[in-house]
Motif scaffolding. Structure first.
Motif, PDB file in Angstrom:
ATOM      1  N   MET A   1      55.535  54.102  28.865  1.00  0.00           N
ATOM      2  CA  MET A   1      55.246  52.886  28.129  1.00  0.00           C
ATOM      3  C   MET A   1      54.303  53.220  26.981  1.00  0.00           C
ATOM      4  N   ARG A   2      54.672  52.791  25.802  1.00  0.00           N
ATOM      5  CA  ARG A   2      53.823  52.984  24.635  1.00  0.00           C
ATOM      6  C   ARG A   2      52.785  51.855  24.610  1.00  0.00           C
ATOM      7  N   PRO A   3      51.497  52.206  24.736  1.00  0.00           N
ATOM      8  CA  PRO A   3      50.479  51.144  24.704  1.00  0.00           C
ATOM      9  C   PRO A   3      50.415  50.487  23.317  1.00  0.00           C
ATOM     10  N   ARG A   4      50.139  49.216  23.324  1.00  0.00           N
ATOM     11  CA  ARG A   4      50.030  48.490  22.053  1.00  0.00           C
ATOM     12  C   ARG A   4      48.655  48.759  21.453  1.00  0.00           C
ATOM     13  N   GLN A   5      48.615  48.993  20.159  1.00  0.00           N
ATOM     14  CA  GLN A   5      47.374  49.349  19.485  1.00  0.00           C
ATOM     15  C   GLN A   5      46.785  48.203  18.659  1.00  0.00           C
ATOM     16  N   LYS A   6      47.639  47.426  18.032  1.00  0.00           N
ATOM     17  CA  LYS A   6      47.182  46.387  17.111  1.00  0.00           C
ATOM     18  C   LYS A   6      47.003  45.054  17.835  1.00  0.00           C
ATOM     19  N   ILE A   7      46.044  44.272  17.366  1.00  0.00           N
ATOM     20  CA  ILE A   7      45.742  42.962  17.943  1.00  0.00           C
ATOM     21  C   ILE A   7      46.987  42.071  17.913  1.00  0.00           C
ATOM     22  N   ILE A   8      47.701  42.082  16.801  1.00  0.00           N
ATOM     23  CA  ILE A   8      48.898  41.246  16.679  1.00  0.00           C
ATOM     24  C   ILE A   8      49.907  41.611  17.759  1.00  0.00           C
ATOM     25  N   GLU A   9      50.103  42.904  17.994  1.00  0.00           N
ATOM     26  CA  GLU A   9      51.046  43.356  19.027  1.00  0.00           C
ATOM     27  C   GLU A   9      50.587  42.922  20.418  1.00  0.00           C
ATOM     28  N   MET A  10      49.301  43.090  20.687  1.00  0.00           N
ATOM     29  CA  MET A  10      48.767  42.799  22.019  1.00  0.00           C
ATOM     30  C   MET A  10      48.974  41.354  22.453  1.00  0.00           C
ATOM     31  N   GLN A  77      50.596  41.782  29.796  1.00  0.00           N
ATOM     32  CA  GLN A  77      51.838  42.471  30.129  1.00  0.00           C
ATOM     33  C   GLN A  77      51.585  43.886  30.662  1.00  0.00           C
ATOM     34  N   GLU A  78      50.677  44.621  30.037  1.00  0.00           N
ATOM     35  CA  GLU A  78      50.411  45.995  30.479  1.00  0.00           C
ATOM     36  C   GLU A  78      49.816  46.057  31.880  1.00  0.00           C
ATOM     37  N   PRO A  79      48.750  45.295  32.185  1.00  0.00           N
ATOM     38  CA  PRO A  79      48.243  45.328  33.567  1.00  0.00           C
ATOM     39  C   PRO A  79      49.293  44.898  34.590  1.00  0.00           C
ATOM     40  N   ASN A  80      50.127  43.928  34.219  1.00  0.00           N
ATOM     41  CA  ASN A  80      51.179  43.482  35.134  1.00  0.00           C
ATOM     42  C   ASN A  80      52.206  44.579  35.372  1.00  0.00           C
ATOM     43  N   TYR A  81      52.576  45.267  34.319  1.00  0.00           N
ATOM     44  CA  TYR A  81      53.551  46.354  34.440  1.00  0.00           C
ATOM     45  C   TYR A  81      53.014  47.475  35.333  1.00  0.00           C
ATOM     46  N   TRP A  82      51.754  47.881  35.094  1.00  0.00           N
ATOM     47  CA  TRP A  82      51.182  48.984  35.880  1.00  0.00           C
ATOM     48  C   TRP A  82      50.953  48.558  37.325  1.00  0.00           C
ATOM     49  N   ALA A  83      50.624  47.303  37.552  1.00  0.00           N
ATOM     50  CA  ALA A  83      50.481  46.813  38.926  1.00  0.00           C
ATOM     51  C   ALA A  83      51.830  46.849  39.642  1.00  0.00           C
ATOM     52  N   ALA A  84      52.882  46.481  38.933  1.00  0.00           N
ATOM     53  CA  ALA A  84      54.228  46.528  39.511  1.00  0.00           C
ATOM     54  C   ALA A  84      54.618  47.968  39.834  1.00  0.00           C
ATOM     55  N   GLU A 108      51.983  35.086  38.412  1.00  0.00           N
ATOM     56  CA  GLU A 108      50.614  34.895  38.904  1.00  0.00           C
ATOM     57  C   GLU A 108      49.575  34.776  37.789  1.00  0.00           C
ATOM     58  N   ILE A 109      50.005  34.717  36.545  1.00  0.00           N
ATOM     59  CA  ILE A 109      49.069  34.655  35.411  1.00  0.00           C
ATOM     60  C   ILE A 109      48.119  33.468  35.532  1.00  0.00           C
ATOM     61  N   GLU A 110      48.661  32.323  35.888  1.00  0.00           N
ATOM     62  CA  GLU A 110      47.838  31.121  36.019  1.00  0.00           C
ATOM     63  C   GLU A 110      46.717  31.336  37.049  1.00  0.00           C
ATOM     64  N   THR A 111      47.055  31.944  38.174  1.00  0.00           N
ATOM     65  CA  THR A 111      46.072  32.223  39.227  1.00  0.00           C
ATOM     66  C   THR A 111      45.023  33.206  38.729  1.00  0.00           C
ATOM     67  N   ILE A 112      45.458  34.229  38.035  1.00  0.00           N
ATOM     68  CA  ILE A 112      44.534  35.232  37.490  1.00  0.00           C
ATOM     69  C   ILE A 112      43.564  34.566  36.518  1.00  0.00           C
ATOM     70  N   LEU A 113      44.092  33.716  35.639  1.00  0.00           N
ATOM     71  CA  LEU A 113      43.238  33.037  34.664  1.00  0.00           C
ATOM     72  C   LEU A 113      42.249  32.081  35.344  1.00  0.00           C
ATOM     73  N   LYS A 125      41.293  41.991  30.729  1.00  0.00           N
ATOM     74  CA  LYS A 125      42.251  43.042  31.084  1.00  0.00           C
ATOM     75  C   LYS A 125      41.736  43.865  32.266  1.00  0.00           C
ATOM     76  N   ALA A 126      40.447  44.170  32.276  1.00  0.00           N
ATOM     77  CA  ALA A 126      39.863  44.921  33.398  1.00  0.00           C
ATOM     78  C   ALA A 126      39.965  44.104  34.687  1.00  0.00           C
ATOM     79  N   TYR A 127      39.702  42.817  34.590  1.00  0.00           N
ATOM     80  CA  TYR A 127      39.815  41.946  35.756  1.00  0.00           C
ATOM     81  C   TYR A 127      41.263  41.915  36.258  1.00  0.00           C
ATOM     82  N   ALA A 128      42.203  41.750  35.342  1.00  0.00           N
ATOM     83  CA  ALA A 128      43.619  41.679  35.714  1.00  0.00           C
ATOM     84  C   ALA A 128      44.094  42.986  36.336  1.00  0.00           C
TER      85      ALA A 128
END
Length: 163
Positions: A1-10, A77-84, A108-113, A125-128
């Motif tokens: 997976m290519r990590p996203r670098q720019k704020i717009i992408e994230m 999306q990234e924390p969810n992907y790595w958790a999966a 589970e995004i709603e629960t996480i938030l 992101k660290a929490y997720a």
């Protein structure tokens, strides 16, 4: 997976899976335009990932803003992907594949938030990264698809009669 670098992408792209693997980042045009406008019309605002994560979190919290929720969903999306990925590696005998776990994590995004407390952890992101794998394990445990017990928990389960 290519990590996203720019704020717009994230805050405006989502994972596309193909054959149980990461394929590419898909751009949501509405989110892309919104974050781009925010960055253009707020030149004095810090251009940091954490600032925007907390900004969208506050918008979601105060106004139940669905656009803010979508930005946060894209961001996580990234924390969810790595958790999966971790979950599928840990529970190899499960009938679920990577896409299933990834969708469970996204659901589970709603629960996480709701459970995120920025006083205890300043990075969403660290929490997720910590909370999402835990939620996936809880889901599997509730569905009785996995018996996730420590040695101590197993001992507590055994009654005197079974002994």
């Amino acid at each position: 997976m290519r990590p996203r670098q720019k704020i717009i992408e994230m805050f405006s792209t989502f994972v596309e899976l193909e054959g149980d693997r990461f394929s590419k980042w898909l751009i949501d045009i509405k989110l892309h335009r919104n974050i781009q406008n925010c960055l253009e019309y707020s030149p004095f605002v810090p251009n940091s990932e954490n600032f925007w994560a907390l900004h969208w979190y506050k918008c979601w919290q105060e106004e139940s803003n669905s656009l803010a929720r979508m930005h946060l969903s894209a961001y996580l999306q990234e924390p969810n992907y790595w958790a999966a990925k971790k979950t599928i590696a840990k529970f190899t005998n499960s009938q679920h594949n990577l896409a299933d776990y990834f969708q469970m994590a996204n659901a589970e995004i709603e629960t996480i938030l709701k459970n995120f407390n920025q006083e205890k952890c300043s990075s969403l992101k660290a929490y997720a990264t910590i909370a999402v794998p835990s939620r996936l394990k809880d889901i599997l445990r509730q569905r009785k698809e996995a018996d996730i017990c420590t040695n101590w928990a197993l001992l507590r389960k055994v009654s005197k009669k079974q002994l």
